[in-house]
Design an enzyme around this catalytic site. Structure first.
Site, short mmCIF file in Angstrom:
data_model
loop_
_atom_site.label_atom_id
_atom_site.label_comp_id
_atom_site.label_asym_id
_atom_site.label_seq_id
_atom_site.Cartn_x
_atom_site.Cartn_y
_atom_site.Cartn_z
N LYS A 148 7.02 39.81 -83.99
CA LYS A 148 5.65 39.54 -84.41
C LYS A 148 4.90 38.79 -83.31
O LYS A 148 4.69 37.57 -83.38
CB LYS A 148 5.63 38.75 -85.73
CG LYS A 148 4.27 38.77 -86.43
CD LYS A 148 4.38 38.18 -87.82
CE LYS A 148 3.03 38.13 -88.53
NZ LYS A 148 2.49 39.46 -88.86
N TYR A 167 3.56 34.78 -83.80
CA TYR A 167 2.77 34.11 -84.83
C TYR A 167 3.30 34.44 -86.21
O TYR A 167 4.10 35.37 -86.40
CB TYR A 167 1.30 34.50 -84.72
CG TYR A 167 0.94 35.87 -85.25
CD1 TYR A 167 0.31 36.01 -86.48
CD2 TYR A 167 1.22 37.02 -84.52
CE1 TYR A 167 -0.03 37.26 -86.97
CE2 TYR A 167 0.88 38.28 -85.00
CZ TYR A 167 0.27 38.39 -86.24
OH TYR A 167 -0.06 39.63 -86.73
N ARG A 204 -0.46 30.58 -63.17
CA ARG A 204 -0.18 31.93 -63.68
C ARG A 204 0.95 32.55 -62.87
O ARG A 204 0.93 32.54 -61.63
CB ARG A 204 -1.43 32.79 -63.59
CG ARG A 204 -1.28 34.19 -64.16
CD ARG A 204 -2.58 34.97 -64.07
NE ARG A 204 -2.47 36.31 -64.65
CZ ARG A 204 -2.03 37.37 -63.99
NH1 ARG A 204 -1.67 37.26 -62.72
NH2 ARG A 204 -1.97 38.56 -64.59
N LEU A 224 7.30 46.27 -88.27
CA LEU A 224 7.46 44.85 -88.54
C LEU A 224 8.31 44.66 -89.79
O LEU A 224 8.14 45.38 -90.77
CB LEU A 224 6.10 44.20 -88.75
CG LEU A 224 6.13 42.68 -88.95
CD1 LEU A 224 6.55 41.98 -87.68
CD2 LEU A 224 4.76 42.19 -89.40
N GLU A 270 3.47 52.34 -89.79
CA GLU A 270 2.96 51.27 -90.65
C GLU A 270 1.45 51.19 -90.49
O GLU A 270 0.86 51.92 -89.71
CB GLU A 270 3.61 49.93 -90.28
CG GLU A 270 3.43 49.54 -88.83
CD GLU A 270 4.30 48.35 -88.42
OE1 GLU A 270 4.85 47.65 -89.31
OE2 GLU A 270 4.43 48.11 -87.21
N ARG A 322 11.66 34.58 -90.06
CA ARG A 322 11.19 35.62 -89.13
C ARG A 322 10.70 34.99 -87.83
O ARG A 322 10.86 35.58 -86.74
CB ARG A 322 10.08 36.45 -89.77
CG ARG A 322 9.66 37.63 -88.89
CD ARG A 322 8.73 38.58 -89.61
NE ARG A 322 7.48 37.93 -90.02
CZ ARG A 322 6.55 38.54 -90.75
NH1 ARG A 322 6.71 39.79 -91.16
NH2 ARG A 322 5.43 37.90 -91.08
#
Length: 288
Positions: free
Chosen positions: A151, A33, A101, A208, A184, A52
């Site tokens: 991310k 995301y 799945r 990140l 972080e 990114r």
């Protein structure tokens, strides 16, 4: 009034937006995301977020379902349709819906990646009162997976961390490992300031690669500030003159207390305040 959202090629009222129960983003957190801020109806650092996104997708062997030009157009269309003056555009790309799945990845030639975008209106986003008083943070063990530079939507532990901070009467948490070394924040990059020098952890798979981080360090160096990219400990942070965090939604946010220890005067410091001013001024100039 209902928002307009974007789901797999369609603009829809949010009440009509649906994804399959077999989408791997839902079943496996197999998705990445980005969150892009909007100030004055314009996108902040869009190019950095798009770059990114490319990186995250490539590292997970996923494909971007639309071009960058199409992605920009979708962002702008959602901002316009929803009348966003200040706020956020959330983008999520999943590995898609294979129809059932399975732990094994589906063939990307057979299963198209999914894509979802929505807006969040945040009037006065750049005038957050917290920036004037600063945040209080706690430190917690960093038990996330090793590829924190990607991310992904695997945000359960960061969410738990925020709730731990809330229960402690604080605003956020900093992750620590290796005997107190800060990685972080739960949703931001962390910094300290000592003797006018800005210190933040160097880029690696451990943190990140923040888009706001990159901009802030560039602006700091252009302003002749000294920047040192290295790890620092909680103890070093508690002895610092200032501390702050950066993210796409918080911009530059002062930290005034760490694990109950007040930093400096206990108020946002001059370096942090100046960096916030520079970032907002320069980002507005470059917004698209």
């Amino acid at each position: 009034m209902s928002r307009t959202v974007y789901v797999n090629g369609e603009y829809l009222p949010e009440e009509e937006a649906k994804i399959s129960i077999f989408d791997r983003g839902f079943l496996m957190a197999d998705a990445v995301y980005e969150v892009t801020s909007v100030l004055g109806g314009k996108l902040i650092d869009f190019a950095g977020h798009a770059e990114r996104l490319h990186r995250s997708l490539a590292l997970l062997d996923m494909r971007q379902p639309v071009t960058d030009e199409e992605l920009l157009a979708i962002h702008r269309e959602l901002v316009a349709r929803n009348g966003i003056e200040d706020g956020l555009v959330y983008l999520q790309v999943t590995r898609g819906n294979p129809g059932d799945r399975d732990f094994a990845f589906p063939d990307p030639d057979q299963v198209k990646a999914g894509i979802v975008l929505f807006t969040q209106s945040k009037p006065g986003l750049a005038d957050n009162p917290a920036a004037k008083v600063g945040m209080k943070v706690i430190s917690i063990p960093d038990i996330r997976w090793g590829r924190r530079d990607i991310k992904t939507v695997q945000l359960l532990y960061p969410s738990i961390g925020k709730m731990m901070a809330k229960k402690a009467g604080c605003d956020d948490a900093w992750f620590v490992e290796d005997e107190g070394v800060v990685t972080e924040g739960t949703s931001n990059n962390a910094y300290i300031v000592k003797g006018g020098k800005i210190v933040t952890r160097q880029l690696s798979e451990d943190i990140l690669h923040g888009i706001t981080r990159a901009a802030i360090l560039r602006f700091a160096r252009e302003a002749q500030m000294v920047v040192e990219e290295r790890a620092f400990t909680v103890a070093e942070a508690q002895a610092a003159d200032e501390a702050f965090v950066t993210s796409a939604s918080a911009f530059v946010m002062p930290v005034v207390e760490i694990d109950g220890v007040a930093l400096g005067s206990g108020e946002p410091g001059p370096v942090t305040r100046r960096l916030r001013e520079i970032y907002l001024e320069e980002s507005r100039k470059a917004a698209i």
